[in-house]
Design a protein around this motif. Structure first.
Motif, PDB file in Angstrom:
ATOM      1  N   PHE A 434       1.030  -1.196  -0.286  1.00 51.03           N
ATOM      2  CA  PHE A 434       0.095  -0.358  -0.496  1.00 51.03           C
ATOM      3  C   PHE A 434       0.635   0.952  -0.421  1.00 51.03           C
ATOM      4  O   PHE A 434       0.865   2.474  -0.591  1.00 51.03           O
ATOM      5  N   THR A 435       1.970   1.140   0.194  1.00 54.07           N
ATOM      6  CA  THR A 435       3.011   2.552   0.675  1.00 54.07           C
ATOM      7  C   THR A 435       4.192   2.268   0.117  1.00 54.07           C
ATOM      8  O   THR A 435       4.435   3.589  -0.022  1.00 54.07           O
ATOM      9  N   SER A 436       4.750   1.110  -0.682  1.00 54.14           N
ATOM     10  CA  SER A 436       6.074   2.170  -1.276  1.00 54.14           C
ATOM     11  C   SER A 436       6.121   2.493  -1.987  1.00 54.14           C
ATOM     12  O   SER A 436       4.990   3.353  -2.713  1.00 54.14           O
ATOM     13  N   ARG A 437       7.047   3.379  -1.936  1.00 59.60           N
ATOM     14  CA  ARG A 437       7.691   4.395  -3.334  1.00 59.60           C
ATOM     15  C   ARG A 437       7.351   4.221  -4.491  1.00 59.60           C
ATOM     16  O   ARG A 437       7.122   5.035  -5.061  1.00 59.60           O
ATOM     17  N   ASP A 438       7.534   2.848  -4.576  1.00 59.15           N
ATOM     18  CA  ASP A 438       7.766   1.890  -6.349  1.00 59.15           C
ATOM     19  C   ASP A 438       5.741   2.443  -6.631  1.00 59.15           C
ATOM     20  O   ASP A 438       6.157   2.511  -8.172  1.00 59.15           O
ATOM     21  N   ASN A 439       5.378   2.376  -6.326  1.00 57.56           N
ATOM     22  CA  ASN A 439       3.893   2.602  -6.239  1.00 57.56           C
ATOM     23  C   ASN A 439       3.410   3.690  -7.255  1.00 57.56           C
ATOM     24  O   ASN A 439       2.968   3.840  -8.816  1.00 57.56           O
ATOM     25  N   GLY A 440       4.500   4.755  -7.114  1.00 61.07           N
ATOM     26  CA  GLY A 440       4.061   6.435  -7.686  1.00 61.07           C
ATOM     27  C   GLY A 440       5.384   5.723  -8.553  1.00 61.07           C
ATOM     28  O   GLY A 440       5.584   7.706  -9.059  1.00 61.07           O
ATOM     29  N   ARG A 441       6.465   5.372  -8.720  1.00 61.59           N
ATOM     30  CA  ARG A 441       7.068   5.257 -10.323  1.00 61.59           C
ATOM     31  C   ARG A 441       7.174   4.549 -11.372  1.00 61.59           C
ATOM     32  O   ARG A 441       8.027   4.366 -12.032  1.00 61.59           O
ATOM     33  N   THR A 442       5.766   3.634 -11.387  1.00 62.90           N
ATOM     34  CA  THR A 442       5.736   3.056 -12.098  1.00 62.90           C
ATOM     35  C   THR A 442       5.542   3.357 -13.651  1.00 62.90           C
ATOM     36  O   THR A 442       5.052   4.839 -13.436  1.00 62.90           O
ATOM     37  N   PRO A 443       5.881   3.362 -14.874  1.00 62.50           N
ATOM     38  CA  PRO A 443       5.575   3.627 -15.772  1.00 62.50           C
ATOM     39  C   PRO A 443       4.511   4.962 -16.704  1.00 62.50           C
ATOM     40  O   PRO A 443       3.459   3.669 -16.202  1.00 62.50           O
ATOM     41  N   MET A 444       4.557   5.749 -17.075  1.00 63.05           N
ATOM     42  CA  MET A 444       3.736   6.355 -17.495  1.00 63.05           C
ATOM     43  C   MET A 444       2.799   5.609 -18.474  1.00 63.05           C
ATOM     44  O   MET A 444       3.569   4.643 -19.158  1.00 63.05           O
ATOM     45  N   GLN A 445       1.883   5.820 -17.913  1.00 65.44           N
ATOM     46  CA  GLN A 445       0.619   5.158 -19.251  1.00 65.44           C
ATOM     47  C   GLN A 445       0.280   5.694 -20.127  1.00 65.44           C
ATOM     48  O   GLN A 445      -0.967   6.606 -20.214  1.00 65.44           O
ATOM     49  N   TRP A 446       0.841   5.737 -21.632  1.00 69.84           N
ATOM     50  CA  TRP A 446       0.234   6.807 -22.509  1.00 69.84           C
ATOM     51  C   TRP A 446      -0.230   5.791 -23.817  1.00 69.84           C
ATOM     52  O   TRP A 446      -1.402   6.758 -24.632  1.00 69.84           O
ATOM     53  N   SER A 447      -0.608   4.629 -23.782  1.00 65.85           N
ATOM     54  CA  SER A 447      -1.620   3.764 -25.166  1.00 65.85           C
ATOM     55  C   SER A 447      -1.949   2.192 -24.309  1.00 65.85           C
ATOM     56  O   SER A 447      -1.153   2.590 -22.826  1.00 65.85           O
ATOM     57  N   ASP A 448      -2.681   2.085 -24.987  1.00 63.86           N
ATOM     58  CA  ASP A 448      -3.000   0.759 -24.575  1.00 63.86           C
ATOM     59  C   ASP A 448      -2.101  -0.230 -25.283  1.00 63.86           C
ATOM     60  O   ASP A 448      -2.006  -1.343 -25.071  1.00 63.86           O
ATOM     61  N   SER A 449      -0.705  -0.376 -26.077  1.00 64.92           N
ATOM     62  CA  SER A 449       0.058  -0.794 -26.773  1.00 64.92           C
ATOM     63  C   SER A 449       0.699  -1.640 -25.830  1.00 64.92           C
ATOM     64  O   SER A 449       0.279  -1.387 -24.248  1.00 64.92           O
ATOM     65  N   THR A 450       1.543  -2.379 -26.248  1.00 60.10           N
ATOM     66  CA  THR A 450       2.950  -3.299 -25.077  1.00 60.10           C
ATOM     67  C   THR A 450       3.645  -2.091 -24.291  1.00 60.10           C
ATOM     68  O   THR A 450       4.343  -1.054 -24.883  1.00 60.10           O
TER      69      THR A 450
END
Length: 583
Positions: A434-450
Motif C-alpha cells: 500500500f505504501t511503497s514508493r515504487d507505487n508512484g514510480r511505475t511507467p507513465m501510461q501513454w496508450s494501450d499498446s505493449t
C-alpha cells in the motif's frame, strides 16, 4: 528524498537586480502577488516518463517528445527528479557528478534542448539539488576516504575508530538503522542519514558550501528556473556528536532536523544564489513546528518563501483515514500561513504511493470520480499546487506480492530491518504493498499498446495492468475523462485568482464524508463541495443564499432541492457565489 517521517518545505525566491520589485497586494491577508504563487507545478520522475532509446528507462528525449502534452495540461512549471550522473543506489538521489547528465537519461545537449523547448512553451524548470549528501562514488568522497590528510577530508563527517564506537545515529535507509559506516581505508566511520552509499556532506565547512553554490550557479546560468533542495533540513549537524536515544525512527525529525547553523546556510545561499538569479528554490524540511516553519519562509528572513507541510500527506495509513483528520491538518496549516508566508499543496510525489489509492477509491467504479475529486481539491486550495505525473489520468498503485518485485532501496532495506526485528512479515508486505514508493514510480501510461507506450522493451519497473484502460490515448478524446477534468480545473485556477490568493474558510468541519470550504477574494466567492466517500450523501446548503452557478462538476448530474445538495459518490462541485452571498 523523503521517507515516512519527513516534512517538505518548499521555498521560492524571486530574483532582484538591486531593488525589490513592487508587489500588488492581492490577498485578503495582504500577501503580495508573486509568479511562483500562481504557477501549477507538474512533477516528472524522468526514469518513468518516456523511453526513446529502447533501454527500458525514461530519458530526456522522451520529455522533449512530450512537451506539447505537458503544455496541454495547463501547468506552468516542471519539477524534474535528479538527472545527474549517479550509480543509482537511490534512484539518482546519490549524485556522483553534479555537472553531468546520467547516461541513462542522455547528454547535456539533450538537457539544453529540453530546457529550450520548455521555455518556448512558457514552462519553467525546477531541478532537484541533492546536497545533504553525495554518492560515495563522487570524487569528493573518494578523495575524502583516501587519507585523513586529504584536503577533502572535511567535506564529510568522519569519526576515528580509535575514539571507540561513534555516538548513535539512526539511518532511514539502512537495514540495521545505523547511520555510521566503518571504512577500513583510514580506520574511521562516516555518517550517512540515508543509504550507506549516500555519505552526508559537512555543511559546517565553508569550502564545501561554496562548492555547492557554484554548482547551483552553473545550472542557473544555463537558465534553470528553480531548485528543490533535497532533505536539506538535515544538512546542519552538531559536530560534537552528542548522544541521541537509540530508538528514534518515530521521532527522527525532532532530533535530526533544524540543527544550529541551518538558517545561516540558507541566508548565505540566498545571498550567493537566490538573490542573483530569477530562480525559485524548493527544499524538503518545514521544521518541527509552525515557529520554525515561519523562521524558514517569512519574507524578512531572506531564506525561503514557501512552506509545504508533510502532515497532510501522511494522514492516509494502511487501513484508511478519517476525513476529519485531513480537514484539521490542511486547515491548520492554511491558518498558520494566512498572514505570513505561503503554502504549497500536494497529495503525492515520487516518495508516496499513488494519490487515488491512498486518498480515493481505486476500485474500477470509483477510480475516475475519486481521481477527479482529488484533483479538484488539489487545484482549488490556497497555495501553489504540485501535481504528480499520471495523477492527471488517475493512475493507481501497482500490486506487488513478493519483496523481489520491489526496486526501491527503502522497501528492500525496510524489509530486512523488519525481518531482523521479528515482525509479522506477511502483514509487513501488505502494508508495503500500500505504501511503497515504487507505487508512484511505475511507467507513465501513454496508450494501450505493449508496455503502455512507455517503451518498446520491458521497462525498469513493471507497467500497471490497468494501462489498457487508464492511459492518455484513451482519455484524450473522452470529454468525461480524468485527464480532461484535470485540464478544466487548471483552466479554472489559471483564470481565477481567488483560487490562488483567496481566503480559505472551512465549512462543516465535523462532517465525516463531506469536505466543504469557501474561497474569498474581495467580492469573488467560490464554494467547493467534495464528497470523500463511495456513497451518496445529502447535506444542507452550507452558506447563506441560493446555490450559485456551477463552475466544475465531475458528474453530469447534480441534485439540489429544498435547501439540500445530494452528492453522488466522490462528487466534486465548485460553485460561483454571487457577490456578498453567504458573507
Amino acid at each position: 528524498m523523503k521517507y515516512l517521517y519527513l516534512l517538505l518545505l518548499a521555498g521560492l525566491t524571486a530574483c532582484t537586480t538591486g531593488q525589490e520589485p513592487e508587489k500588488d497586494v492581492i490577498g485578503q491577508s495582504g500577501n503580495g502577488a508573486e509568479w511562483w504563487k500562481e504557477i501549477i507545478v507538474y512533477q516528472i520522475y524522468p526514469r518513468s516518463f518516456q523511453d526513446t532509446d529502447a533501454d527500458g528507462v525514461g530519458d530526456l528525449q522522451g520529455i522533449i517528445n512530450r512537451l506539447d502534452y505537458i503544455k496541454s495540461l495547463g501547468v506552468s512549471a516542471v519539477w524534474l527528479n535528479p538527472i545527474y550522473s549517479s550509480p543509482n543506489d537511490d534512484s539518482g538521489y546519490d549524485v556522483s557528478d553534479y555537472r553531468d547528465i546520467m547516461a541513462d537519461f542522455g547528454t547535456m545537449a539533450d538537457f539544453d534542448r529540453m530546457l529550450a523547448g520548455m521555455h518556448e512553451r512558457d514552462i519553467k524548470l525546477i531541478m532537484d539539488i541533492v546536497v545533504n549528501h553525495s554518492s560515495d562514488e563522487h570524487p569528493w568522497f573518494q578523495a575524502s576516504r583516501s587519507s585523513r590528510d586529504s584536503p577533502y577530508r572535511d567535506y564529510y563527517h568522519w569519526w576515528p575508530a580509535e575514539k571507540g564506537t561513534p555516538p548513535h545515529r539512526y539511518s532511514l535507509f539502512d537495514a540495521e538503522g545505523n547511520a555510521w559506516k566503518y571504512d577500513s581505508t583510514t580506520n574511521a566511520y562516516y555518517l550517512h542519514y540515508f543509504a550507506e552509499g549516500q555519505p552526508d556532506l559537512k555543511w559546517e565547512n565553508p569550502e564545501l558550501r561554496q562548492e555547492v553554490y557554484d554548482i547551483m550557479k552553473f545550472w542557473a546560468e544555463k537558465g534553470v528556473d528553480g531548485f528543490r533542495l533535497d532533505a536539506f533540513q538535515f544538512a546542519a549537524k552538531d559536530t560534537t556528536y552528542p548522544e541521541f536515544p537509540d530508538d528514534l525512527d518515530e521521532n527522527f525529525i525532532q532530533y535530526y532536523a533544524m540543527q544550529d547553523g541551518l538558517h545561516n546556510y540558507l541566508r548565505e545561499m540566498h545571498a550567493e544564489v537566490f538573490s542573483r538569479y530569477d530562480v525559485m528554490s524548493v527544499a524538503e524540511g518545514a521544521g518541527r513546528n509552525f515557529r520554525e516553519a515561519h523562521e524558514l519562509v517569512d519574507a524578512d528572513r531572506n531564506e525561503l518563501n514557501m512552506a509545504y507541510a508533510f502532515d497532510g500527506v501522511d494522514v492516509p495509513k494502511y487501513g484508511g483515514y478519517e476525513l476529519t483528520a485531513m480537514k484539521e491538518v490542511f486547515s491548520r496549516w492554511d491558518s498558520a500561513f494566512a498572514e505570513e508566508g505561503w503554502l504549497s499543496i500536494f497529495l503525492s510525489n515520487h516518495d508516496q504511493a499513488r494519490m487515488v489509492s491512498r486518498w480515493g477509491d481505486d476500485r474500477p467504479e470509483f477510480r475516475d470520480p475519486s481521481a477527479k475529486l482529488l484533483n479538484t481539491f488539489l487545484l482549488s486550495m490556497r497555495g501553489t499546487p504540485y501535481a504528480y505525473y499520471g495523477d492527471e489520468l488517475g493512475m493507481t498503485n501497482i500490486d506487488f506480492d513478493e519483496i523481489e518485485d520491489y526496486q526501491d532501496i527503502a522497501a528492500i532495506n525496510g524489509y530486512k530491518k523488519a525481518q531482523s526485528e521479528g515482525r509479522d512479515m506477511e502483514q509487513f508486505l501488505k502494508e508495503l504493498n500500500f505504501t511503497s514508493r515504487d507505487n508512484g514510480r511505475t511507467p507513465m501510461q501513454w496508450s494501450d499498446s505493449t508496455y503502455a507506450g512507455f517503451s518498446t522493451v520491458a521497462p525498469w519497473l513493471p507497467v500497471n495492468d490497468n494501462y489498457r484502460t487508464t492511459n492518455v490515448q484513451a482519455e484524450e478524446d473522452d470529454p468525461a475523462s480524468v485527464l480532461n477534468h484535470f485540464r478544466r480545473m487548471t483552466a479554472l485556477r489559471n483564470s481565477n485568482k481567488v483560487l490562488v490568493y483567496g481566503d480559505y474558510e472551512l465549512l462543516l468541519p465535523d462532517h465525516e464524508q463531506v469536505y466543504a470550504y469557501r474561497r474569498t477574494l474581495g467580492d469573488e466567492r467560490l464554494l467547493v463541495l467534495l464528497n470523500f466517500s463511495s456513497e451518496k450523501v445529502a447535506i444542507d446548503w452550507p452558506v447563506g443564499g441560493d446555490a450559485g452557478a456551477v463552475l466544475i462538476n465531475n458528474y453530469d448530474a447534480l441534485t439540489t432541492e429544498a435547501g439540500q445538495v445530494e452528492l453522488l459518490p466522490w462528487q466534486a462541485v465548485v460553485y460561483e457565489l454571487a457577490a456578498g452571498q453567504g458573507g
